[in-house]
Design a protein around this motif. Structure first.
Motif, PDB file in Angstrom:
ATOM      1  N   LEU A 207       6.388   1.169  -3.872  1.00 62.73           N
ATOM      2  CA  LEU A 207       6.363   2.590  -4.206  1.00 62.73           C
ATOM      3  C   LEU A 207       4.922   3.067  -4.271  1.00 62.73           C
ATOM      4  O   LEU A 207       4.052   2.368  -4.799  1.00 62.73           O
ATOM      5  CB  LEU A 207       7.038   2.845  -5.560  1.00 62.73           C
ATOM      6  N   ASP A 208       4.682   4.279  -3.750  1.00 65.07           N
ATOM      7  CA  ASP A 208       3.336   4.832  -3.875  1.00 65.07           C
ATOM      8  C   ASP A 208       3.199   5.553  -5.212  1.00 65.07           C
ATOM      9  O   ASP A 208       4.105   5.527  -6.056  1.00 65.07           O
ATOM     10  CB  ASP A 208       2.998   5.740  -2.686  1.00 65.07           C
ATOM     11  N   ASP A 209       2.078   6.214  -5.412  1.00 64.67           N
ATOM     12  CA  ASP A 209       1.806   6.863  -6.698  1.00 64.67           C
ATOM     13  C   ASP A 209       2.776   8.000  -6.998  1.00 64.67           C
ATOM     14  O   ASP A 209       2.945   8.386  -8.160  1.00 64.67           O
ATOM     15  CB  ASP A 209       0.375   7.413  -6.723  1.00 64.67           C
ATOM     16  N   GLN A 210       3.417   8.544  -5.951  1.00 67.85           N
ATOM     17  CA  GLN A 210       4.389   9.623  -6.140  1.00 67.85           C
ATOM     18  C   GLN A 210       5.821   9.107  -6.230  1.00 67.85           C
ATOM     19  O   GLN A 210       6.764   9.882  -6.285  1.00 67.85           O
ATOM     20  CB  GLN A 210       4.287  10.645  -4.994  1.00 67.85           C
ATOM     21  N   GLY A 211       5.973   7.789  -6.242  1.00 71.66           N
ATOM     22  CA  GLY A 211       7.308   7.224  -6.341  1.00 71.66           C
ATOM     23  C   GLY A 211       8.066   7.201  -5.029  1.00 71.66           C
ATOM     24  O   GLY A 211       9.288   7.004  -5.021  1.00 71.66           O
ATOM     25  N   VAL A 212       7.356   7.385  -3.922  1.00 65.37           N
ATOM     26  CA  VAL A 212       7.985   7.336  -2.602  1.00 65.37           C
ATOM     27  C   VAL A 212       7.916   5.910  -2.066  1.00 65.37           C
ATOM     28  O   VAL A 212       6.868   5.267  -2.113  1.00 65.37           O
ATOM     29  CB  VAL A 212       7.270   8.296  -1.619  1.00 65.37           C
TER      30      VAL A 212
END
Length: 260
Positions: A207-212
């Motif tokens: 997951l990236d910092d935006q939760g994607v």
């Protein structure tokens, strides 16, 4: 070791290594290493999964930390799911301990306030409450000393393991190929993705910092993982005066017109 016999009540203490298993339902307490294949297994692994040279096809896997697989899924698209959970490393355990400590501190503060009210005007409490708080007054020094010891221990733990609040990294590595039909989910989030076309490894899914949810390939390129299986969106039941259906615009701004 040889493959365990299938049972609904299998619980194995690890770390363990197996060559292959088929149709196994079990829980593994600790890390699990697989050298050849897992087929149609339902596994709950409290540690991580190391299957970097093995094939996992069918079934459902739940693993912590940074599990690895050689091939995930199968050519025939057999439904295969893996749920990734945060590992319970030192920082996670420390975070849980700090939460309990904060709750205890809140409870002690509340009790101290009630004791102060009791000393100021005992008539506002009934006999049972006065008796309970009188006993608590005698125990209060021990409670306060215990809190101070816990604070000192957590301070030492921060110094040893670091004071960052970020959770341990959770990711999935697929070395060879990720087949269509594989579903990847991150526990405790809404991030769920089902692969609809084969993807060649090595891939690292996180997951990236935006939760994607994203996949990073061997070149370092990162792509978001968004399912292509989007539910068909129905246009409003609205018609023009001549009875023909109007133009309908979906979320991707593509205009769909009724055929003549």
């Amino acid at each position: 070791m040889s493959s365990p016999t299938q049972t609904q009540e299998n619980v194995f203490s690890g770390p363990l290594s197996i060559a292959k298993a088929a149709g196994l339902t079990a829980a593994f307490e600790g890390d699990l290493t697989v050298t050849q294949q897992l087929s149609d297994c339902e596994l709950d692994i409290s540690g991580s999964l190391n299957a970097d040279g093995a094939t996992i096809a069918g079934g459902s896997i739940r693993a912590h930390g940074q599990p690895t697989a050689g091939t995930l899924g199968s050519r025939d698209g057999a439904p295969t799911s893996i749920t990734l959970c945060a590992s319970q490393g030192p920082m996670e355990k420390l975070s849980a301990a700090l939460k309990v400590l904060a709750e205890e501190q809140t409870a002690i503060t509340s009790l101290q306030q009630r004791i102060a009210l009791l000393e100021e005007d005992s008539s506002q409490f009934n006999h049972s409450e006065r008796e309970e708080m009188t006993l608590a007054m005698f125990d209060m020094p021990d409670h306060e000393a215990a809190i101070q010891r816990l604070e000192a221990l957590t301070t030492l733990a921060h110094e040893r393991f670091g004071g960052g609040d970020a959770p341990a990294g959770v990711s999935l590595t697929v070395n060879t190929v990720l087949h269509a039909g594989v579903t990847v989910a991150f526990d405790g989030t809404d991030a769920t993705w089902t692969c609809d076309t084969d993807m060649m490894g090595p891939l690292v899914i996180r997951l990236d910092d935006q939760g994607v949810m994203t996949a990073q390939d061997s070149t370092g390129d990162i792509q978001p993982l968004i399912s292509n299986s989007v539910d068909e969106q129905k246009a409003p039941e609205d018609f023009s005066d001549d009875g023909s259906a109007p133009e309908a615009t979906l979320l991707d701004d593509t205009v769909y017109r009724s055929s003549a």
